[in-house]
Write a protein that holds these residues in place. Structure first.
Motif, mmCIF file in Angstrom:
data_model
loop_
_atom_site.group_PDB
_atom_site.id
_atom_site.type_symbol
_atom_site.label_atom_id
_atom_site.label_comp_id
_atom_site.label_asym_id
_atom_site.label_seq_id
_atom_site.Cartn_x
_atom_site.Cartn_y
_atom_site.Cartn_z
ATOM 1 N N VAL A 199 -41.849 -18.696 26.655
ATOM 2 C CA VAL A 199 -42.979 -18.412 25.773
ATOM 3 C C VAL A 199 -42.611 -18.845 24.358
ATOM 4 O O VAL A 199 -41.576 -18.445 23.820
ATOM 5 N N THR A 200 -43.464 -19.663 23.747
ATOM 6 C CA THR A 200 -43.174 -20.172 22.399
ATOM 7 C C THR A 200 -43.906 -19.379 21.312
ATOM 8 O O THR A 200 -43.298 -18.976 20.331
ATOM 9 N N HIS A 201 -45.211 -19.151 21.483
ATOM 10 C CA HIS A 201 -45.929 -18.361 20.488
ATOM 11 C C HIS A 201 -47.223 -17.795 21.066
ATOM 12 O O HIS A 201 -47.651 -18.186 22.161
ATOM 13 N N ILE A 202 -47.839 -16.861 20.329
ATOM 14 C CA ILE A 202 -49.077 -16.200 20.755
ATOM 15 C C ILE A 202 -50.160 -16.482 19.726
ATOM 16 O O ILE A 202 -49.945 -16.324 18.515
ATOM 17 N N ILE A 203 -51.323 -16.904 20.195
ATOM 18 C CA ILE A 203 -52.475 -17.162 19.332
ATOM 19 C C ILE A 203 -53.459 -16.018 19.510
ATOM 20 O O ILE A 203 -53.991 -15.816 20.600
ATOM 21 N N GLY A 204 -53.692 -15.250 18.443
ATOM 22 C CA GLY A 204 -54.607 -14.118 18.515
ATOM 23 C C GLY A 204 -53.918 -12.810 18.176
ATOM 24 O O GLY A 204 -52.688 -12.711 18.160
ATOM 25 N N ASP A 205 -54.719 -11.794 17.897
ATOM 26 C CA ASP A 205 -54.205 -10.486 17.494
ATOM 27 C C ASP A 205 -54.014 -9.588 18.707
ATOM 28 O O ASP A 205 -54.963 -9.285 19.429
ATOM 29 N N VAL A 206 -52.773 -9.165 18.957
ATOM 30 C CA VAL A 206 -52.481 -8.271 20.081
ATOM 31 C C VAL A 206 -51.824 -6.969 19.612
ATOM 32 O O VAL A 206 -51.628 -6.063 20.418
ATOM 33 N N LYS A 207 -51.496 -6.857 18.349
ATOM 34 C CA LYS A 207 -50.767 -5.692 17.844
ATOM 35 C C LYS A 207 -51.584 -4.415 18.019
ATOM 36 O O LYS A 207 -52.740 -4.328 17.610
ATOM 37 N N GLY A 208 -50.985 -3.420 18.664
ATOM 38 C CA GLY A 208 -51.634 -2.137 18.860
ATOM 39 C C GLY A 208 -52.716 -2.137 19.926
ATOM 40 O O GLY A 208 -53.401 -1.130 20.120
#
Length: 314
Positions: A199-208
């Motif tokens: 996995v290189t990076h995440i696009i989008g808000d996943v926090k919480g």
């Protein structure tokens, strides 16, 4: 109409038979001592519309060959039409050449089914939708997104986000997000090998948020585990993992019993009762198959069961 089952997934065939109110046909399946397959249909099929349910479950090569022998027996018995119900279409991961001198097995399987005499294929969530184009016969490509979405709705999640585990699943994740009325995020990864993912990076808000990961199939579980771990590193809560096809090759059970996975929801396109585990929920595709069979047999449109969020296919 007659419905027969190979040995790959008789439980699903029995469930479908009960729903369409047609008794499961009598067929004798055996093996010679050399391992060769013997088939004998113990009732007349002359002029009948015959449906054979055979999923490509392990051992996949054995079950595929069994399907071919069954079709050959039917073709030589003056059958009306031969319809292959293949809930999980195996060999679909090789639908193109990523390297020189590689096979395109998804096309090879399509050619073999067509050549042997199959006149229609009914399947679920192909690894690559373009595989439909490998056939010169009708392919009813059904989706389990709706039954998976219904199972997720019953969880009554708050502050959730649909996650595509790779760039290839973006369109599916977008449809799933539309069904659930949720935002979606994308995980970008690369594959050093067949069962490896980075996995290189995440696009989008996943926090919480509670991530709802949607996949077409889960094999060893290694990729999903890496995605879950990366999501938690980015502040996400334990994930809900959804998939149509639960291949679950060892050591999938051990990997998927992970604290980062709150629940896993899969369908029964493959028999998985013996490989079940605590966090696993199984939903049935039998009602969808029963509806599709009835509509095909009665020459009615099946557009009502496609349920694609952005288009309806007639």
């Amino acid at each position: 109409m007659k419905l027969f089952s190979g040995l790959s997934h008789q439980a699903l065939a029995e469930e479908v038979a009960a729903l369409i109110r047609v008794p499961l046909g009598n067929v004798r399946l055996g093996r010679f001592r050399s391992g060769e397959i013997y088939v004998n249909f113990e009732e007349s099929v002359r002029g009948k519309d015959v449906y054979i349910l055979q999923s490509f479950s392990p051992p996949i090569n054995e079950h595929f060959m069994e399907l071919l022998v069954m079709v050959d027996a039917l073709k030589r018995s003056s059958v009306g039409t031969i319809n292959a119900i293949i809930p999980y279409y195996g060999y679909a991961r090789q639908e193109k050449q990523d390297k020189p001198r590689e096979p395109i097995t998804a096309k090879m399987i399509a050619d073999m089914l067509t050549t042997i005499g199959v006149q229609r294929v009914i399947t679920f969530d192909l690894h690559a939708p373009a595989i439909q184009g490998f056939f010169n016969i009708p392919v009813e490509h059904l989706t389990a997104l709706d039954v998976l979405a219904e199972a997720v709705r019953t969880l009554r999640l708050e502050n959730a986000v649909v996650v595509s585990p790779d760039a290839g699943r973006v369109k599916t994740a977008e449809k799933f997000a539309n069904l659930l009325d949720l935002p979606f995020a994308i995980v970008h990864k690369r594959r050093p090998g067949h069962h490896e993912a980075a996995v290189t990076h995440i696009i989008g808000d996943v926090k919480g948020k509670t991530p709802i990961i949607i996949e077409d199939m889960i094999d060893t579980g290694g990729t999903i585990l890496k995605v879950v771990e990366r999501l938690m590193e980015n502040g996400a809560k334990p994930a809900i993992v959804c998939a149509t096809h639960a291949v679950f090759s060892p050591p999938a059970q051990e990997k998927l019993n992970h604290p980062g996975i709150e629940k896993m929801i899969v369908t029964n396109t493959l028999p998985i009762e013996e490989r079940s585990f605590e966090r696993l929920q199984i939903v049935s595709v039998a009602p969808l198959l029963a509806e599709a069979i009835s509509r095909i047999h009665e020459h009615r449109s099946i557009s009502i069961i496609w349920q694609e969020s952005d288009s309806v296919k007639e």
